[in-house]
Design a protein around this motif. Structure first.
Motif, PDB file in Angstrom:
ATOM      1  N   ALA A   1      45.905  32.140  52.928  1.00 23.60           N
ATOM      2  CA  ALA A   1      47.199  32.824  52.757  1.00 23.60           C
ATOM      3  C   ALA A   1      47.093  34.024  51.828  1.00 23.60           C
ATOM      4  CB  ALA A   1      48.226  31.836  52.227  1.00 23.60           C
ATOM      5  N   HIS A   2      46.112  34.004  50.921  1.00 22.97           N
ATOM      6  CA  HIS A   2      45.959  35.066  49.920  1.00 22.97           C
ATOM      7  C   HIS A   2      44.498  35.525  49.911  1.00 22.97           C
ATOM      8  CE1 HIS A   2      49.933  33.821  48.473  1.00 22.97           C
ATOM      9  NE2 HIS A   2      49.469  32.579  48.525  1.00 22.97           N
ATOM     10  N   PRO A   3      44.082  36.306  50.884  1.00 21.85           N
ATOM     11  CA  PRO A   3      42.654  36.645  51.024  1.00 21.85           C
ATOM     12  C   PRO A   3      42.079  37.440  49.861  1.00 21.85           C
ATOM     13  CG  PRO A   3      44.006  37.866  52.588  1.00 21.85           C
ATOM     14  CD  PRO A   3      44.901  36.845  51.982  1.00 21.85           C
ATOM     15  N   TRP A   4      42.923  38.002  49.006  1.00 24.50           N
ATOM     16  CA  TRP A   4      42.459  38.714  47.813  1.00 24.50           C
ATOM     17  C   TRP A   4      42.088  37.753  46.678  1.00 24.50           C
ATOM     18  CZ3 TRP A   4      45.605  37.187  43.862  1.00 24.50           C
ATOM     19  CH2 TRP A   4      46.867  36.702  44.225  1.00 24.50           C
ATOM     20  N   LEU A   5      42.544  36.507  46.789  1.00 23.58           N
ATOM     21  CA  LEU A   5      42.453  35.583  45.662  1.00 23.58           C
ATOM     22  C   LEU A   5      41.026  35.169  45.300  1.00 23.58           C
ATOM     23  CD1 LEU A   5      44.015  33.999  43.537  1.00 23.58           C
ATOM     24  CD2 LEU A   5      44.311  32.158  45.209  1.00 23.58           C
ATOM     25  N   PRO A   6      40.133  34.861  46.248  1.00 25.69           N
ATOM     26  CA  PRO A   6      38.776  34.477  45.835  1.00 25.69           C
ATOM     27  C   PRO A   6      38.104  35.519  44.942  1.00 25.69           C
ATOM     28  CG  PRO A   6      39.117  33.908  48.127  1.00 25.69           C
ATOM     29  CD  PRO A   6      40.316  34.702  47.712  1.00 25.69           C
ATOM     30  N   LYS A   7      38.259  36.802  45.280  1.00 23.47           N
ATOM     31  CA  LYS A   7      37.672  37.856  44.450  1.00 23.47           C
ATOM     32  C   LYS A   7      38.342  37.913  43.080  1.00 23.47           C
ATOM     33  CE  LYS A   7      36.404  40.888  48.325  1.00 23.47           C
ATOM     34  NZ  LYS A   7      36.593  42.231  48.925  1.00 23.47           N
ATOM     35  N   ALA A   8      39.663  37.719  43.060  1.00 28.49           N
ATOM     36  CA  ALA A   8      40.388  37.762  41.786  1.00 28.49           C
ATOM     37  C   ALA A   8      39.967  36.623  40.876  1.00 28.49           C
ATOM     38  CB  ALA A   8      41.894  37.711  42.054  1.00 28.49           C
ATOM     39  N   VAL A   9      39.739  35.449  41.442  1.00 27.34           N
ATOM     40  CA  VAL A   9      39.284  34.306  40.645  1.00 27.34           C
ATOM     41  C   VAL A   9      37.877  34.565  40.113  1.00 27.34           C
ATOM     42  CG1 VAL A   9      38.685  31.860  40.712  1.00 27.34           C
ATOM     43  CG2 VAL A   9      40.770  32.665  41.856  1.00 27.34           C
ATOM     44  N   PHE A  10      36.999  35.061  40.961  1.00 25.21           N
ATOM     45  CA  PHE A  10      35.638  35.404  40.536  1.00 25.21           C
ATOM     46  C   PHE A  10      35.681  36.403  39.389  1.00 25.21           C
ATOM     47  CE2 PHE A  10      31.930  38.153  40.665  1.00 25.21           C
ATOM     48  CZ  PHE A  10      30.865  37.258  40.740  1.00 25.21           C
ATOM     49  N   SER A  11      36.502  37.425  39.534  1.00 25.65           N
ATOM     50  CA  SER A  11      36.593  38.465  38.517  1.00 25.65           C
ATOM     51  C   SER A  11      37.078  37.896  37.190  1.00 25.65           C
ATOM     52  CB  SER A  11      37.545  39.568  38.990  1.00 25.65           C
ATOM     53  OG  SER A  11      37.730  40.545  37.983  1.00 25.65           O
ATOM     54  N   ALA A  12      38.063  37.006  37.230  1.00 22.24           N
ATOM     55  CA  ALA A  12      38.612  36.442  35.996  1.00 22.24           C
ATOM     56  C   ALA A  12      37.586  35.565  35.287  1.00 22.24           C
ATOM     57  CB  ALA A  12      39.877  35.640  36.313  1.00 22.24           C
ATOM     58  N   TYR A  13      36.892  34.716  36.031  1.00 19.54           N
ATOM     59  CA  TYR A  13      35.849  33.900  35.406  1.00 19.54           C
ATOM     60  C   TYR A  13      34.745  34.778  34.814  1.00 19.54           C
ATOM     61  CZ  TYR A  13      37.358  29.184  36.811  1.00 19.54           C
ATOM     62  OH  TYR A  13      38.028  27.987  36.936  1.00 19.54           O
ATOM     63  N   SER A  14      34.413  35.862  35.491  1.00 24.44           N
ATOM     64  CA  SER A  14      33.377  36.769  34.988  1.00 24.44           C
ATOM     65  C   SER A  14      33.833  37.448  33.701  1.00 24.44           C
ATOM     66  CB  SER A  14      33.038  37.821  36.050  1.00 24.44           C
ATOM     67  OG  SER A  14      32.493  37.220  37.207  1.00 24.44           O
ATOM     68  N   LYS A  15      35.101  37.857  33.648  1.00 29.74           N
ATOM     69  CA  LYS A  15      35.629  38.490  32.437  1.00 29.74           C
ATOM     70  C   LYS A  15      35.631  37.500  31.274  1.00 29.74           C
ATOM     71  CE  LYS A  15      38.604  41.831  34.830  1.00 29.74           C
ATOM     72  NZ  LYS A  15      40.017  42.183  35.187  1.00 29.74           N
ATOM     73  N   ALA A  16      36.019  36.262  31.547  1.00 30.15           N
ATOM     74  CA  ALA A  16      36.032  35.249  30.490  1.00 30.15           C
ATOM     75  C   ALA A  16      34.621  35.019  29.939  1.00 30.15           C
ATOM     76  CB  ALA A  16      36.618  33.943  31.026  1.00 30.15           C
ATOM     77  N   LYS A  17      33.646  34.981  30.819  1.00 27.11           N
ATOM     78  CA  LYS A  17      32.261  34.794  30.384  1.00 27.11           C
ATOM     79  C   LYS A  17      31.769  35.997  29.568  1.00 27.11           C
ATOM     80  CE  LYS A  17      29.065  34.928  33.523  1.00 27.11           C
ATOM     81  NZ  LYS A  17      27.907  35.810  33.463  1.00 27.11           N
ATOM     82  N   LYS A  18      32.176  37.183  29.987  1.00 24.85           N
ATOM     83  CA  LYS A  18      31.771  38.390  29.268  1.00 24.85           C
ATOM     84  C   LYS A  18      32.318  38.366  27.834  1.00 24.85           C
ATOM     85  CE  LYS A  18      31.430  43.402  29.868  1.00 24.85           C
ATOM     86  NZ  LYS A  18      31.775  44.561  30.739  1.00 24.85           N
ATOM     87  N   LEU A  19      33.537  37.862  27.664  1.00 24.52           N
ATOM     88  CA  LEU A  19      34.093  37.720  26.319  1.00 24.52           C
ATOM     89  C   LEU A  19      33.261  36.737  25.502  1.00 24.52           C
ATOM     90  CD1 LEU A  19      37.970  37.664  26.882  1.00 24.52           C
ATOM     91  CD2 LEU A  19      36.597  39.475  25.840  1.00 24.52           C
ATOM     92  N   MET A  20      32.820  35.668  26.138  1.00 26.53           N
ATOM     93  CA  MET A  20      31.959  34.700  25.454  1.00 26.53           C
ATOM     94  C   MET A  20      30.683  35.364  24.969  1.00 26.53           C
ATOM     95  SD  MET A  20      28.920  32.810  26.105  1.00 26.53           S
ATOM     96  CE  MET A  20      28.802  32.614  27.880  1.00 26.53           C
ATOM     97  N   TYR A  21      30.050  36.171  25.837  1.00 25.10           N
ATOM     98  CA  TYR A  21      28.842  36.883  25.427  1.00 25.10           C
ATOM     99  C   TYR A  21      29.110  37.751  24.192  1.00 25.10           C
ATOM    100  CZ  TYR A  21      26.170  35.889  29.751  1.00 25.10           C
ATOM    101  OH  TYR A  21      25.471  35.306  30.763  1.00 25.10           O
TER     102      TYR A  21
END
Length: 363
Positions: free
Chosen positions: A266-286
Motif C-alpha cells: 500500500a505504501h511502496p515508498w515505505l521500505p526505503k524510508a525505513v531503511f533510511s531511518a535505521y541508517s540515520k540512527a546507526k550513523k548517530l551511534m557512530y
C-alpha cells in the motif's frame, strides 16, 4: 505486470508488489508499530531523534522469540519488526510464508566462537575434539546455532553428523530471548538428536555433566556463576573471531528487519524510508562513539576497542544494505541448506524487498 496489481515471481514464488490503493508518496500520519531490542544503533529511532518519513511511530521493546512468534504464527501486530534471520528463512522455504519482506537492516550481529562452552574434564582442547561428544542446545535451528554449526564444519571440519545433540527442555536465557519459536525448533533427519529431561535447562545439563559441551547464544548460568569445570572452548575468543573475520570477511548476521507485505504494498515508498531511518540512527551511534564513546561506555579501554575494530573492519563496521552483506547472507543460506534445515538453498532476491536491493548507506 498486468491489471491493477503487479506480481514479482522469484523461483516459483510470487508476491503482490503493487495495487490500485497505493500511496506512492509519503504523507504525514501513517501509524507504524515497530518492535525490536533497545540497541545503541536503534536508540535514536526509539527516542524520536530520528523519524521515519511520513510516519507516526510507536516502538515496542520486545524479545526475539516473541517477535518471531508474532510474525509467523501470531497476530502480526507490528508493521515493522526485528526478526530472527534464520527463522524467517525457514518459514519462507519450508512453510511458504510470504506475509513479510526482509529489509537489509541488521540490528544484531555476533561473532560466534564465544558461544561454545565445554566441560574441562572431558579432554576437549580444540574444535576437533568435539567429534563424538554430547552437545546441548536450546532451540536447534536458531540463527546463532546454525552459524555455529556452519563455522565448525567449514573452518574446523567438524560436521553436525559428528555430534550427539541434546536439545534441552528449557532455556536459561528465555527471559532475554523470549520463548523459542517454532522455526527455532526444527530438527533435521539423519542426526543423533535426543530431548533433554523435563524441567532442566541447558546449563543444568552442563553443570551435571550429562553433556560434554554446550552451543548457546548467551553465556549459560554455569559459566556466569563460575562453575569450576565449565569454560569457553576458545579462551581468547576475541582473537579467534578477529582471525575469522580477517580470513573470511564475514561478520555473522543474527537479526534483520521485516516489513509486513500489505503495508509495503500500500505504501511502496515505505521500505526505503525505513531503511533510511535505521541508517540515520546507526550513523548517530557512530558519531557518539567517536566523540564520547570512551566516556559513556563503562569499560576502561572501550576507546581502544573502538579504534581496533575500525582498523580491522573499517569505519562502517556494522553495514546495512545488500552489497556489503552478500557474503554473510549467502554463507547462512548455504549452511541452512547443507544442514538440511531449509528445504532448498534460498536467494537474496527472494527474501528482501525489491526496492531495497540496490540501496546503499550515505557516507
Amino acid at each position: 505486470v498486468a491489471g491493477a496489481a503487479g506480481v514479482l515471481a522469484v523461483s516459483g514464488v510470487s508476491r503482490i508488489l503493487a495495487s490500485s490503493n497505493q500511496q506512492t508518496e509519503p504523507r504525514p500520519g501513517l501509524a507504524l508499530n515497530i518492535a525490536g531490542y533497545k540497541l545503541d544503533r536503534v536508540e535514536a529511532l526509539i527516542d524520536g531523534r530520528v523519524q521515519i518519513e511520513g510516519c507516526d511511530t510507536r516502538f515496542e521493546v520486545a524479545a526475539i522469540g516473541d517477535m518471531n512468534t508474532d510474525v509467523f504464527s501470531g497476530p502480526q501486530s507490528r508493521e515493522v519488526t526485528e526478526i530472527g534471520l534464520h527463522p524467517f528463512m525457514l518459514a519462507f522455504a519450508n512453510e511458504g510464508f510470504q506475509d513479510y519482506w526482509l529489509l537489509p537492516v541488521f540490528p544484531l550481529r555476533v561473532f560466534r566462537h564465544r558461544s561454545i562452552f565445554i566441560r574441562t574434564d572431558r579432554g576437549i582442547e580444540k574444535p576437533e575434539d568435539l567429534r563424538g561428544k554430547r552437545i546441548a542446545t536450546a532451540g536447534f535451528s536458531s540463527t546463532s546455532l546454525t552459524w555455529l554449526r556452519g563455522i565448525m564444519q567449514h573452518e574446523y571440519g567438524v560436521k553436525p553428523e559428528d555430534i550427539q545433540w541434546v536439545v534441552s527442555a528449557k532455556d536459561s536465557s528465555a527471559k532475554a530471548s523470549g520463548k523459542v519459536s517454532q522455526q527455532e525448533s526444527v530438527v533435521p533427519k539423519g542426526l543423533s538428536v535426543t530431548q533433554g529431561p523435563e524441567g532442566r535447562d541447558e546449563s543444568d545439563l552442563l553443570e551435571s555433566g550429562d553433556v560434554d559441551a554446550l552451543f548457546h547464544a548467551a553465556e549459560p548460568r554455569a559459566y556466569l556463576q563460575g562453575h569450576p569445570k565449565v569454560a569457553r572452548l576458545f579462551g581468547d575468543y576475541r582473537g579467534a573471531e578477529r582471525a575469522y573475520y580477517a580470513k573470511t570477511g564475514i561478520f555473522p548476521i543474527m537479526h534483520a528487519v521485516a516489513i509486513r507485505n500489505d503495508v509495503a504494498t500500500a505504501h511502496p515508498w515505505l521500505p526505503k524510508a525505513v531503511f533510511s531511518a535505521y541508517s540515520k540512527a546507526k550513523k548517530l551511534m557512530y558519531g557518539e562513539l567517536t566523540k564520547l564513546g570512551w566516556a559513556t561506555i563503562s569499560l576502561p579501554w572501550a576507546g581502544h576497542e573502538i579504534e581496533e575494530t575500525r582498523k580491522l573492519m573499517g569505519e562502517n563496521f556494522w553495514p546495512y544494505g545488500i552489497e556489503r552483506n552478500r557474503k554473510p547472507l549467502e554463507a547462512l543460506f548455504q549452511y541452512s541448506h547443507e544442514q538440511r534445515l531449509a528445504s532448498r538453498k534460498l536467494a537474496i532476491e527472494e527474501l528482501f524487498h525489491p526496492s531495497t536491493l540496490e540501496l546503499q548507506e550515505n557516507a
